[in-house]
Design a protein around this motif. Structure first.
Motif, PDB file in Angstrom:
ATOM      1  N   ASP A   1      25.571  80.894  -0.004  1.00 25.07           N
ATOM      2  CA  ASP A   1      26.198  80.838   1.312  1.00 25.07           C
ATOM      3  C   ASP A   1      25.241  80.205   2.320  1.00 25.07           C
ATOM      4  O   ASP A   1      24.037  80.490   2.325  1.00 25.07           O
ATOM      5  CB  ASP A   1      26.563  82.248   1.782  1.00 25.07           C
ATOM      6  CG  ASP A   1      27.659  82.883   0.931  1.00 25.07           C
ATOM      7  OD1 ASP A   1      28.218  82.173   0.085  1.00 25.07           O
ATOM      8  OD2 ASP A   1      27.922  84.082   1.116  1.00 25.07           O
ATOM      9  N   GLU A   2      25.782  79.341   3.177  1.00 22.65           N
ATOM     10  CA  GLU A   2      24.967  78.602   4.140  1.00 22.65           C
ATOM     11  C   GLU A   2      25.141  79.190   5.541  1.00 22.65           C
ATOM     12  O   GLU A   2      26.247  79.258   6.072  1.00 22.65           O
ATOM     13  CB  GLU A   2      25.387  77.139   4.138  1.00 22.65           C
ATOM     14  CG  GLU A   2      24.597  76.272   5.107  1.00 22.65           C
ATOM     15  CD  GLU A   2      25.086  74.833   5.129  1.00 22.65           C
ATOM     16  OE1 GLU A   2      24.537  74.039   5.915  1.00 22.65           O
ATOM     17  OE2 GLU A   2      26.039  74.510   4.372  1.00 22.65           O
TER      18      GLU A   2
ATOM     19  N   ARG B   1      27.307  84.224  10.668  1.00 20.99           N
ATOM     20  CA  ARG B   1      28.426  83.550  10.005  1.00 20.99           C
ATOM     21  C   ARG B   1      27.896  82.567   8.967  1.00 20.99           C
ATOM     22  O   ARG B   1      27.003  81.765   9.258  1.00 20.99           O
ATOM     23  CB  ARG B   1      29.298  82.816  11.027  1.00 20.99           C
ATOM     24  CG  ARG B   1      30.423  82.002  10.409  1.00 20.99           C
ATOM     25  CD  ARG B   1      31.362  81.444  11.466  1.00 20.99           C
ATOM     26  NE  ARG B   1      30.733  80.516  12.382  1.00 20.99           N
ATOM     27  CZ  ARG B   1      30.579  79.211  12.164  1.00 20.99           C
ATOM     28  NH1 ARG B   1      31.006  78.685  11.007  1.00 20.99           N
ATOM     29  NH2 ARG B   1      30.019  78.435  13.065  1.00 20.99           N
ATOM     30  N   PHE B   2      28.475  82.648   7.767  1.00 19.29           N
ATOM     31  CA  PHE B   2      28.057  81.785   6.666  1.00 19.29           C
ATOM     32  C   PHE B   2      29.237  80.970   6.157  1.00 19.29           C
ATOM     33  O   PHE B   2      30.372  81.453   6.141  1.00 19.29           O
ATOM     34  CB  PHE B   2      27.513  82.614   5.498  1.00 19.29           C
ATOM     35  CG  PHE B   2      26.313  83.455   5.835  1.00 19.29           C
ATOM     36  CD1 PHE B   2      25.031  83.007   5.556  1.00 19.29           C
ATOM     37  CD2 PHE B   2      26.465  84.709   6.425  1.00 19.29           C
ATOM     38  CE1 PHE B   2      23.917  83.780   5.849  1.00 19.29           C
ATOM     39  CE2 PHE B   2      25.360  85.495   6.726  1.00 19.29           C
ATOM     40  CZ  PHE B   2      24.085  85.033   6.436  1.00 19.29           C
ATOM     41  N   ALA B   3      28.967  79.760   5.713  1.00 21.32           N
ATOM     42  CA  ALA B   3      29.965  78.964   5.003  1.00 21.32           C
ATOM     43  C   ALA B   3      29.894  79.342   3.531  1.00 21.32           C
ATOM     44  O   ALA B   3      28.803  79.384   2.947  1.00 21.32           O
ATOM     45  CB  ALA B   3      29.681  77.481   5.180  1.00 21.32           C
TER      46      ALA B   3
ATOM     47  N   ARG C   1      34.852  81.755   5.284  1.00 23.71           N
ATOM     48  CA  ARG C   1      33.648  82.041   6.045  1.00 23.71           C
ATOM     49  C   ARG C   1      33.261  83.502   5.845  1.00 23.71           C
ATOM     50  O   ARG C   1      34.120  84.381   5.882  1.00 23.71           O
ATOM     51  CB  ARG C   1      33.862  81.740   7.523  1.00 23.71           C
ATOM     52  CG  ARG C   1      34.233  80.284   7.752  1.00 23.71           C
ATOM     53  CD  ARG C   1      34.744  80.012   9.129  1.00 23.71           C
ATOM     54  NE  ARG C   1      35.063  78.591   9.262  1.00 23.71           N
ATOM     55  CZ  ARG C   1      34.904  77.896  10.389  1.00 23.71           C
ATOM     56  NH1 ARG C   1      34.467  78.483  11.471  1.00 23.71           N
ATOM     57  NH2 ARG C   1      35.199  76.616  10.411  1.00 23.71           N
TER      58      ARG C   1
ATOM     59  N   LYS D   1      25.502  79.424   9.278  1.00 27.61           N
ATOM     60  CA  LYS D   1      26.000  78.479  10.263  1.00 27.61           C
ATOM     61  C   LYS D   1      25.737  78.921  11.696  1.00 27.61           C
ATOM     62  O   LYS D   1      25.545  78.083  12.593  1.00 27.61           O
ATOM     63  CB  LYS D   1      27.513  78.289  10.080  1.00 27.61           C
ATOM     64  CG  LYS D   1      27.895  77.530   8.819  1.00 27.61           C
ATOM     65  CD  LYS D   1      27.444  76.087   8.887  1.00 27.61           C
ATOM     66  CE  LYS D   1      27.975  75.271   7.727  1.00 27.61           C
ATOM     67  NZ  LYS D   1      27.549  73.843   7.813  1.00 27.61           N
ATOM     68  N   GLU D   2      25.744  80.242  11.915  1.00 20.15           N
ATOM     69  CA  GLU D   2      25.661  80.714  13.296  1.00 20.15           C
ATOM     70  C   GLU D   2      25.275  82.182  13.324  1.00 20.15           C
ATOM     71  O   GLU D   2      25.663  82.956  12.450  1.00 20.15           O
ATOM     72  CB  GLU D   2      27.032  80.522  13.969  1.00 20.15           C
ATOM     73  CG  GLU D   2      27.141  80.968  15.397  1.00 20.15           C
ATOM     74  CD  GLU D   2      28.552  80.823  15.951  1.00 20.15           C
ATOM     75  OE1 GLU D   2      28.694  80.665  17.178  1.00 20.15           O
ATOM     76  OE2 GLU D   2      29.512  80.882  15.144  1.00 20.15           O
TER      77      GLU D   2
ATOM     78  N   ARG E   1      23.378  78.246  16.822  1.00 22.23           N
ATOM     79  CA  ARG E   1      23.819  77.481  15.657  1.00 22.23           C
ATOM     80  C   ARG E   1      22.656  77.251  14.705  1.00 22.23           C
ATOM     81  O   ARG E   1      21.486  77.382  15.077  1.00 22.23           O
ATOM     82  CB  ARG E   1      24.391  76.138  16.113  1.00 22.23           C
ATOM     83  CG  ARG E   1      25.606  76.246  17.010  1.00 22.23           C
ATOM     84  CD  ARG E   1      26.871  76.385  16.218  1.00 22.23           C
ATOM     85  NE  ARG E   1      28.053  76.449  17.070  1.00 22.23           N
ATOM     86  CZ  ARG E   1      29.288  76.335  16.618  1.00 22.23           C
ATOM     87  NH1 ARG E   1      29.486  76.127  15.320  1.00 22.23           N
ATOM     88  NH2 ARG E   1      30.321  76.433  17.433  1.00 22.23           N
ATOM     89  N   ALA E   2      22.998  76.852  13.500  1.00 20.30           N
ATOM     90  CA  ALA E   2      21.969  76.592  12.489  1.00 20.30           C
ATOM     91  C   ALA E   2      21.038  75.460  12.917  1.00 20.30           C
ATOM     92  O   ALA E   2      19.863  75.427  12.522  1.00 20.30           O
ATOM     93  CB  ALA E   2      22.621  76.256  11.155  1.00 20.30           C
ATOM     94  N   ASN E   3      21.538  74.548  13.749  1.00 26.03           N
ATOM     95  CA  ASN E   3      20.714  73.434  14.221  1.00 26.03           C
ATOM     96  C   ASN E   3      19.863  73.798  15.431  1.00 26.03           C
ATOM     97  O   ASN E   3      19.167  72.943  15.999  1.00 26.03           O
ATOM     98  CB  ASN E   3      21.583  72.214  14.546  1.00 26.03           C
ATOM     99  CG  ASN E   3      22.597  72.499  15.662  1.00 26.03           C
ATOM    100  OD1 ASN E   3      22.572  73.538  16.300  1.00 26.03           O
ATOM    101  ND2 ASN E   3      23.508  71.553  15.872  1.00 26.03           N
TER     102      ASN E   3
END
Length: 215
Positions: free
Chosen positions: A156-157, A147-149, A119, A159-160, A180-182
Motif C-alpha cells: 500500500d502506498e 490514506r493509502f492507495a 483506498r 498518499k496523505e 500529501r505524500a509530496n
C-alpha cells in the motif's frame, strides 16, 4: 441480553444521541470555510447529510467524521463525479461512537472519469479538544488518519495524512490539516455558520471577501 446485542444497542444509542446533539443545524444552514468555500445543508438523512457548494456541486457526507465523501456530483451533469463506500472495516466503532481507539477500513471509489479504485484508511482517536468559532469555544473530538492507495501485488502506498477536529454540536469537521505524500500541506477551518434565517447573499459575499483580502 447477549453481549453482541447489548453492544449493537449501545452503538445505535450513541449514534442517535450524536445526531440529536447537533439537530439545531437545519437544512438551509450555510457553512463558510477558511479557503473561501461555501456549502449549504440541503438535506439530513439517516447517517448522512447532503451539502451543496456555491458552484452547485453536491456532496453526500457521512455523520462519521473519518469516513470520506460518500457521493460527489458535478454541475450541471450530475452523472459526473464519484461514489465511495466502506467495503471492509467498521469505522463506526471508533471512539466516541464505539469503543475502539484505532480502526482500519477500506473504501471503494467509483469515479466517472478514472474508474474503480480502493483506498485504505487507518484512523485513530486522539482525544478531546476545542475549537473557537467566532469567540465561541466548541468541544471537539480529534482524529488522526492515513490514506493509502491499495494496489494488487504491491505494498500500500501512503498518499496523505490527515488531522481532524470534529464538533459534535455542529456535526461538522471544523479543522482539517492534511499533508500529501509530496509534502504539500493544507489546512481548512470552519469560520462561520449561518442559520437559515440569517442566510443572505450579501452576508456570505462579505464574509468570503474578508477571508480573501486578509490573506
Amino acid at each position: 441480553m447477549g453481549t453482541t446485542m447489548l453492544r449493537k444497542l449501545t452503538l445505535t444509542t450513541l449514534l442517535v444521541a450524536s445526531t440529536q446533539v447537533y439537530a439545531e443545524l437545519k437544512p438551509g444552514s450555510v457553512a463558510i470555510y477558511s479557503d473561501g468555500s461555501v456549502e449549504k445543508l440541503v438535506r439530513i438523512e439517516d447517517g448522512w447529510r447532503l451539502w451543496e457548494s456555491e458552484r452547485k456541486r453536491l456532496y453526500s457526507r457521512s455523520d462519521l467524521p473519518v469516513v470520506p465523501v460518500l457521493h460527489y456530483q458535478k454541475f450541471p451533469d450530475r452523472n459526473q463525479g464519484y461514489r465511495q463506500r466502506v467495503i471492509n472495516g467498521q469505522p463506526q466503532l471508533l471512539l466516541p461512537f464505539g469503543e475502539e481507539e484505532s480502526m482500519g477500513f477500506d473504501v471503494q471509489r467509483i469515479s466517472s472519469s478514472s474508474g474503480e479504485s480502493v483506498r485504505r484508511w487507518d484512523c485513530k482517536y486522539v482525544g478531546k479538544g476545542s475549537f473557537t468559532l467566532r469567540k465561541k469555544k466548541l468541544k471537539t473530538e480529534k482524529y488522526e488518519c492515513s490514506r493509502f492507495a491499495v494496489k494488487a501485488k504491491q505494498a500500500d502506498e501512503l498518499k496523505e495524512t490527515v488531522r481532524l477536529k470534529y464538533s459534535p454540536s455542529l456535526g461538522l469537521v471544523v479543522d482539517r490539516r492534511s499533508t500529501r505524500a509530496n509534502g504539500k500541506k493544507e489546512r481548512v477551518k470552519l469560520v462561520r455558520v449561518l442559520n437559515p434565517e440569517k442566510v443572505t447573499a450579501k452576508r456570505i459575499a462579505r464574509t468570503v471577501y474578508k477571508l480573501r483580502t486578509s490573506k
